[in-house]
Motif scaffolding. Structure first.
Motif, PDB file in Angstrom:
ATOM      1  N   GLU A  39       0.807  -0.959   0.019  1.00  0.00           N
ATOM      2  CA  GLU A  39      -0.136   0.311   0.138  1.00  0.00           C
ATOM      3  C   GLU A  39       0.558   1.134   0.104  1.00  0.00           C
ATOM      4  N   ALA A  40       2.176   1.566   0.509  1.00  0.00           N
ATOM      5  CA  ALA A  40       2.885   2.331   0.838  1.00  0.00           C
ATOM      6  C   ALA A  40       4.124   1.779   0.363  1.00  0.00           C
ATOM      7  N   PRO A  41       4.292   1.796  -1.182  1.00  0.00           N
ATOM      8  CA  PRO A  41       5.835   1.426  -1.308  1.00  0.00           C
ATOM      9  C   PRO A  41       6.783   2.145  -0.731  1.00  0.00           C
ATOM     10  N   ILE A  42       8.272   1.663  -0.156  1.00  0.00           N
ATOM     11  CA  ILE A  42       9.081   2.204  -0.626  1.00  0.00           C
ATOM     12  C   ILE A  42       9.978   1.148  -0.885  1.00  0.00           C
ATOM     13  N   CYS A  43      11.512   2.007  -1.675  1.00  0.00           N
ATOM     14  CA  CYS A  43      12.451   1.514  -2.333  1.00  0.00           C
ATOM     15  C   CYS A  43      13.379   0.711  -1.012  1.00  0.00           C
ATOM     16  N   PRO A  44      14.072  -0.184  -1.622  1.00  0.00           N
ATOM     17  CA  PRO A  44      15.050  -1.119  -0.447  1.00  0.00           C
ATOM     18  C   PRO A  44      16.629  -0.123  -0.212  1.00  0.00           C
ATOM     19  N   LYS A  45      16.656   0.962  -0.933  1.00  0.00           N
ATOM     20  CA  LYS A  45      17.597   2.110  -0.901  1.00  0.00           C
ATOM     21  C   LYS A  45      17.047   3.054  -0.116  1.00  0.00           C
ATOM     22  N   CYS A  46      16.048   3.129   0.214  1.00  0.00           N
ATOM     23  CA  CYS A  46      14.804   4.240   1.262  1.00  0.00           C
ATOM     24  C   CYS A  46      14.805   3.457   2.291  1.00  0.00           C
ATOM     25  N   LEU A  47      14.208   2.306   2.308  1.00  0.00           N
ATOM     26  CA  LEU A  47      14.429   1.909   3.671  1.00  0.00           C
ATOM     27  C   LEU A  47      15.711   1.378   4.308  1.00  0.00           C
ATOM     28  N   GLN A  48      16.849   1.016   3.403  1.00  0.00           N
ATOM     29  CA  GLN A  48      17.829   1.309   4.354  1.00  0.00           C
ATOM     30  C   GLN A  48      18.171   2.598   5.275  1.00  0.00           C
ATOM     31  N   LYS A  49      17.631   3.646   4.597  1.00  0.00           N
ATOM     32  CA  LYS A  49      18.080   4.737   5.472  1.00  0.00           C
ATOM     33  C   LYS A  49      17.596   4.731   6.532  1.00  0.00           C
ATOM     34  N   THR A  50      16.465   4.477   6.574  1.00  0.00           N
ATOM     35  CA  THR A  50      15.276   4.914   7.565  1.00  0.00           C
ATOM     36  C   THR A  50      16.004   3.593   8.594  1.00  0.00           C
ATOM     37  N   LYS A  51      16.313   2.928   8.756  1.00  0.00           N
ATOM     38  CA  LYS A  51      16.748   1.342   9.199  1.00  0.00           C
ATOM     39  C   LYS A  51      18.046   2.030   9.968  1.00  0.00           C
ATOM     40  N   SER A  52      18.919   2.527   8.945  1.00  0.00           N
ATOM     41  CA  SER A  52      19.978   3.209   9.582  1.00  0.00           C
ATOM     42  C   SER A  52      19.464   4.735  11.400  1.00  0.00           C
ATOM     43  N   LEU A  53      18.692   5.575  10.098  1.00  0.00           N
ATOM     44  CA  LEU A  53      18.270   6.897  11.322  1.00  0.00           C
ATOM     45  C   LEU A  53      17.696   6.073  12.757  1.00  0.00           C
ATOM     46  N   ASP A  54      16.538   4.670  12.464  1.00  0.00           N
ATOM     47  CA  ASP A  54      16.595   4.331  13.726  1.00  0.00           C
ATOM     48  C   ASP A  54      17.616   3.430  14.277  1.00  0.00           C
ATOM     49  N   SER A  55      18.361   3.437  14.452  1.00  0.00           N
ATOM     50  CA  SER A  55      19.313   2.660  15.352  1.00  0.00           C
ATOM     51  C   SER A  55      20.336   4.252  15.161  1.00  0.00           C
ATOM     52  N   THR A  56      20.329   5.781  15.055  1.00  0.00           N
ATOM     53  CA  THR A  56      21.782   6.444  15.478  1.00  0.00           C
ATOM     54  C   THR A  56      20.501   7.058  16.604  1.00  0.00           C
ATOM     55  N   ILE A  57      21.419   6.824  17.371  1.00  0.00           N
ATOM     56  CA  ILE A  57      21.248   7.309  18.851  1.00  0.00           C
ATOM     57  C   ILE A  57      22.360   8.929  19.100  1.00  0.00           C
ATOM     58  N   ASP A  58      21.367  10.244  19.522  1.00  0.00           N
ATOM     59  CA  ASP A  58      20.958  11.506  19.697  1.00  0.00           C
ATOM     60  C   ASP A  58      22.156  11.862  21.069  1.00  0.00           C
ATOM     61  N   HIS A  59      23.110  12.116  21.585  1.00  0.00           N
ATOM     62  CA  HIS A  59      23.080  11.663  22.567  1.00  0.00           C
ATOM     63  C   HIS A  59      23.098  13.215  23.169  1.00  0.00           C
TER      64      HIS A  59
END
Length: 81
Positions: free
Chosen positions: A32-52
């Motif tokens: 329903e809301a398609p997201i390509c593998p390249k954008c998906l990888q960017k989203t995953k890396s932002l979710d694992s980044t910590i703002d100290h």
């Protein structure tokens, strides 16, 4: 006659357009809301980044998930209430 000339996917294949960047890609799922593998990888890396520099809104610990206001433990429910 090569291996890839005879290979055909099982089931249906869908041609989709990424909602983030607009690039086309193939998927075996009708999303329903398609997201390509390249954008998906960017989203995953932002979710694992910590703002100290920021503190958690629930427990007050330093280091929150980028773009959120809670630490990993509070966001994923690892801390007991």
């Amino acid at each position: 006659m090569g291996l890839f000339n005879r290979w055909k996917p099982k089931g249906k294949m869908y041609s989709l357009k990424c909602t983030q960047c607009g690039a086309g890609f193939l998927s075996s799922y009708s999303l329903e809301a398609p997201i390509c593998p390249k954008c998906l990888q960017k989203t995953k890396s932002l979710d694992s980044t910590i703002d100290h520099d920021r503190t958690c809104s629930k427990c007050g610990a330093t280091g929150v998930i980028y773009g959120k206001d809670q630490c990993h433990s509070c966001y994923f429910g690892f801390r007991k209430q």
